[in-house]
Design a protein around this motif. Structure first.
Motif, PDB file in Angstrom:
ATOM      1  N   PRO A 156      -1.348   3.762   0.868  1.00  0.00           N
ATOM      2  CA  PRO A 156      -2.346   3.586   1.922  1.00  0.00           C
ATOM      3  C   PRO A 156      -1.663   3.388   3.282  1.00  0.00           C
ATOM      4  O   PRO A 156      -0.584   2.782   3.361  1.00  0.00           O
ATOM      5  CB  PRO A 156      -3.084   2.304   1.517  1.00  0.00           C
ATOM      6  N   GLY A 187     -11.904   0.017   0.814  1.00  0.00           N
ATOM      7  CA  GLY A 187     -12.258   0.946   1.887  1.00  0.00           C
ATOM      8  C   GLY A 187     -11.092   1.613   2.575  1.00  0.00           C
ATOM      9  O   GLY A 187     -11.123   1.841   3.794  1.00  0.00           O
ATOM     10  N   VAL A 188     -10.032   1.946   1.806  1.00  0.00           N
ATOM     11  CA  VAL A 188      -8.884   2.644   2.411  1.00  0.00           C
ATOM     12  C   VAL A 188      -9.364   3.861   3.208  1.00  0.00           C
ATOM     13  O   VAL A 188     -10.243   4.590   2.765  1.00  0.00           O
ATOM     14  CB  VAL A 188      -7.861   3.057   1.313  1.00  0.00           C
ATOM     15  N   LYS A 189      -8.782   4.049   4.414  1.00  0.00           N
ATOM     16  CA  LYS A 189      -9.230   5.163   5.264  1.00  0.00           C
ATOM     17  C   LYS A 189      -8.249   6.319   5.272  1.00  0.00           C
ATOM     18  O   LYS A 189      -8.636   7.451   5.590  1.00  0.00           O
ATOM     19  CB  LYS A 189      -9.439   4.673   6.699  1.00  0.00           C
ATOM     20  N   ARG A 223      -1.507   8.095  -8.816  1.00  0.00           N
ATOM     21  CA  ARG A 223      -2.244   6.881  -8.458  1.00  0.00           C
ATOM     22  C   ARG A 223      -1.391   5.676  -8.844  1.00  0.00           C
ATOM     23  O   ARG A 223      -0.335   5.835  -9.447  1.00  0.00           O
ATOM     24  CB  ARG A 223      -3.582   6.833  -9.211  1.00  0.00           C
ATOM     25  N   VAL A 225      -7.703  -0.668  -3.937  1.00  0.00           N
ATOM     26  CA  VAL A 225      -7.483  -0.075  -2.619  1.00  0.00           C
ATOM     27  C   VAL A 225      -8.728   0.724  -2.190  1.00  0.00           C
ATOM     28  O   VAL A 225      -9.184   0.621  -1.050  1.00  0.00           O
ATOM     29  CB  VAL A 225      -6.224   0.833  -2.693  1.00  0.00           C
ATOM     30  N   GLU A 226      -9.282   1.464  -3.118  1.00  0.00           N
ATOM     31  CA  GLU A 226     -10.479   2.260  -2.816  1.00  0.00           C
ATOM     32  C   GLU A 226     -11.675   1.356  -2.554  1.00  0.00           C
ATOM     33  O   GLU A 226     -12.424   1.571  -1.593  1.00  0.00           O
ATOM     34  CB  GLU A 226     -10.771   3.237  -3.961  1.00  0.00           C
ATOM     35  N   ALA A 227     -11.833   0.328  -3.396  1.00  0.00           N
ATOM     36  CA  ALA A 227     -12.954  -0.598  -3.207  1.00  0.00           C
ATOM     37  C   ALA A 227     -12.843  -1.311  -1.858  1.00  0.00           C
ATOM     38  O   ALA A 227     -13.856  -1.677  -1.261  1.00  0.00           O
ATOM     39  CB  ALA A 227     -12.995  -1.620  -4.347  1.00  0.00           C
ATOM     40  N   TYR A 266      -4.254   7.845   3.463  1.00  0.00           N
ATOM     41  CA  TYR A 266      -3.072   7.702   2.610  1.00  0.00           C
ATOM     42  C   TYR A 266      -1.948   8.571   3.156  1.00  0.00           C
ATOM     43  O   TYR A 266      -2.185   9.588   3.802  1.00  0.00           O
ATOM     44  CB  TYR A 266      -3.355   8.254   1.210  1.00  0.00           C
ATOM     45  N   SER A 323      -4.875   1.239  -7.330  1.00  0.00           N
ATOM     46  CA  SER A 323      -5.663   2.217  -6.569  1.00  0.00           C
ATOM     47  C   SER A 323      -7.158   1.918  -6.583  1.00  0.00           C
ATOM     48  O   SER A 323      -7.840   2.143  -5.579  1.00  0.00           O
ATOM     49  CB  SER A 323      -5.416   3.635  -7.104  1.00  0.00           C
ATOM     50  N   ASP A 324      -7.667   1.399  -7.700  1.00  0.00           N
ATOM     51  CA  ASP A 324      -9.101   1.074  -7.743  1.00  0.00           C
ATOM     52  C   ASP A 324      -9.437   0.003  -6.704  1.00  0.00           C
ATOM     53  O   ASP A 324     -10.468   0.076  -6.027  1.00  0.00           O
ATOM     54  CB  ASP A 324      -9.508   0.581  -9.141  1.00  0.00           C
TER      55      ASP A 324
END
Ligand code: THG
Length: 367
Positions: free
Chosen positions: A36, A23-25, A12, A19-21, A27, A16-17
């Motif tokens: 991403p 809404g990464v679709k 990670r 990127v996830e928040a 990787y 990364s937190d």
């Protein structure tokens, strides 16, 4: 495509937190780290990148740090680009080749000081090659991978967003130069560079503690500028002719074949590894070379293997990257084409998974 299994080997990043928040679709994996590839859709991300500003988690552009009295000597061993006039504060795009002249990586070299460099690597394990050279040549230099994670800010509004967080001084940073700028009391290396042709910056974030505070500060300051999380965009980088190591070239290719001859000064880069091999290809000229190509018809599928380029029954090259370009209303592509067929306008056939298509060699990329 199936889901990616998380594990400790697949690293990670400090962002990364965020990127996830956001809404990464999807990787990909790059230098054993998450990168991403899609937020809203590749096309939406593309239009937004060309219009507004994006924050990219490119922590996977890992650094190899050279530190010590022989750092400069080791750096010049590694690349056929002449580094003698390079000053601290500059970044150079540098081909790295092996003893046969084959490309091992195409990083950005960051000269922090005469005795301290970062090599911001593309996707290959360059650390081991460099460690081996430092040891074999008995150089007085430390070689390691520090925990330094680039965060890119790319797009036409990048200057305004960066100025809101780092102050107006960032506007004066020239292309492929860097400055030391303050973020919440911490010194950060901020360069005007990045893997897009839309302009922007890369912030080299040291350690993981400041990753999310910086991510959040950029997102907050950029609200009025339509900032969004983004990532290197396949369509935009093909239009711009930005090469991808492992896709468009490998260790089977010389820099000249990759169109990177302009970043080689093989005559004057005395002592660089691969010099003799490169002097030969520089004299004769390459027999195949990277070219921009247009592929007719509707959107092609993703290029996850080389697609043969044919002239009649004869294979004369291969496509390594391709995507539908909404702006140019054609499929844009990067390929390696033999000398006999590389002239502008040459009509070829490409064997795509969606069947054969007409392709045309172009003199220049689109950007
Ligand atoms: N930035 C940083 N590290 C990187 C990349 C980056 N490491 C991995 C990967 N990208 C390395 N590959 C490239 C490819 C192209 C460029 C930079 C790194 C690039 N090329 C410009 C061009 O071709 O137009 C400018 C080259 C020049 O004029 O010097 O920027 O993106 N930190």
């Amino acid at each position: 495509m199936t889901l990616i299994s998380p594990s400790r080997r697949l690293r990670r990043t400090p962002f990364s937190d965020g990127v996830e928040a956001a809404g990464v679709k999807a990787y990909t994996v790059y230098n054993h780290m998450l990168l991403p590839t899609v937020f809203r859709s590749v096309e939406e991300d593309y239009h937004h990148l060309k219009q507004a500003v994006q924050v990219w988690d490119v922590a996977c552009e890992r650094q190899v740090e050279l530190r010590g009295p022989d750092a400069g000597r080791l750096m010049q061993l590694l690349t056929p680009r002449d580094l003698r006039s390079m000053l601290p504060g500059q970044c150079y795009y540098v081909p790295i080749v092996d003893e046969t002249g084959g490309m091992l990586n195409d990083p950005v070299a960051v000269k922090l000081a005469e005795d301290r460099w970062w090599i911001s690597i593309a996707d290959s394990d360059l650390l081991y090659w460099i460690k081996g050279l430092a040891y074999g040549y008995r150089l007085d230099v430390l070689v390691d991978e520090p925990d330094v994670s680039p965060l890119a800010v790319q797009g036409p509004r990048a200057d305004d967003l960066m100025a809101a967080v780092f102050g107006d001084a960032v506007r004066d940073v020239r292309f492929f130069r860097f400055a030391h700028l303050d973020f919440q009391g911490h010194d950060m290396v901020v360069a005007r560079s990045g893997y897009s042709k839309q302009g922007g910056f890369e912030i080299y974030v040291e350690g993981e503690d400041l990753g999310m505070p910086l991510w959040n500060a950029l997102m907050e300051a950029g609200k009025s500028m339509d900032v969004h999380a983004g990532c290197p965009n396949l369509i935009e980088r093909i239009e711009g002719g930005l090469l991808s190591y492992g896709n468009d070239m490998t260790d089977d290719n010389t820099p000249h074949e990759c169109g990177l001859g302009k970043f080689c000064n093989t005559q004057t880069a005395i002592g660089c590894i691969g010099r003799d091999a490169l002097l030969r290809v520089a004299k004769e000229g390459p027999v195949k070379q990277i070219r921009a190509l247009e592929i007719d018809g509707p959107a092609v599928p993703g290029c996850d293997r080389w697609w043969p380029l044919k002239h009649g029954a004869k294979t004369v090259g291969r496509i390594s990257s391709a995507a539908w370009s909404p702006d140019f209303k054609t499929n844009v592509a990067i390929g390696m084409v033999r000398m006999t067929h590389w002239n502008d306008g040459t009509e070829l056939t490409v064997e795509t998974p969606a069947g054969p298509r007409q392709a045309k060699v172009r003199r220049n990329f689109w950007a």
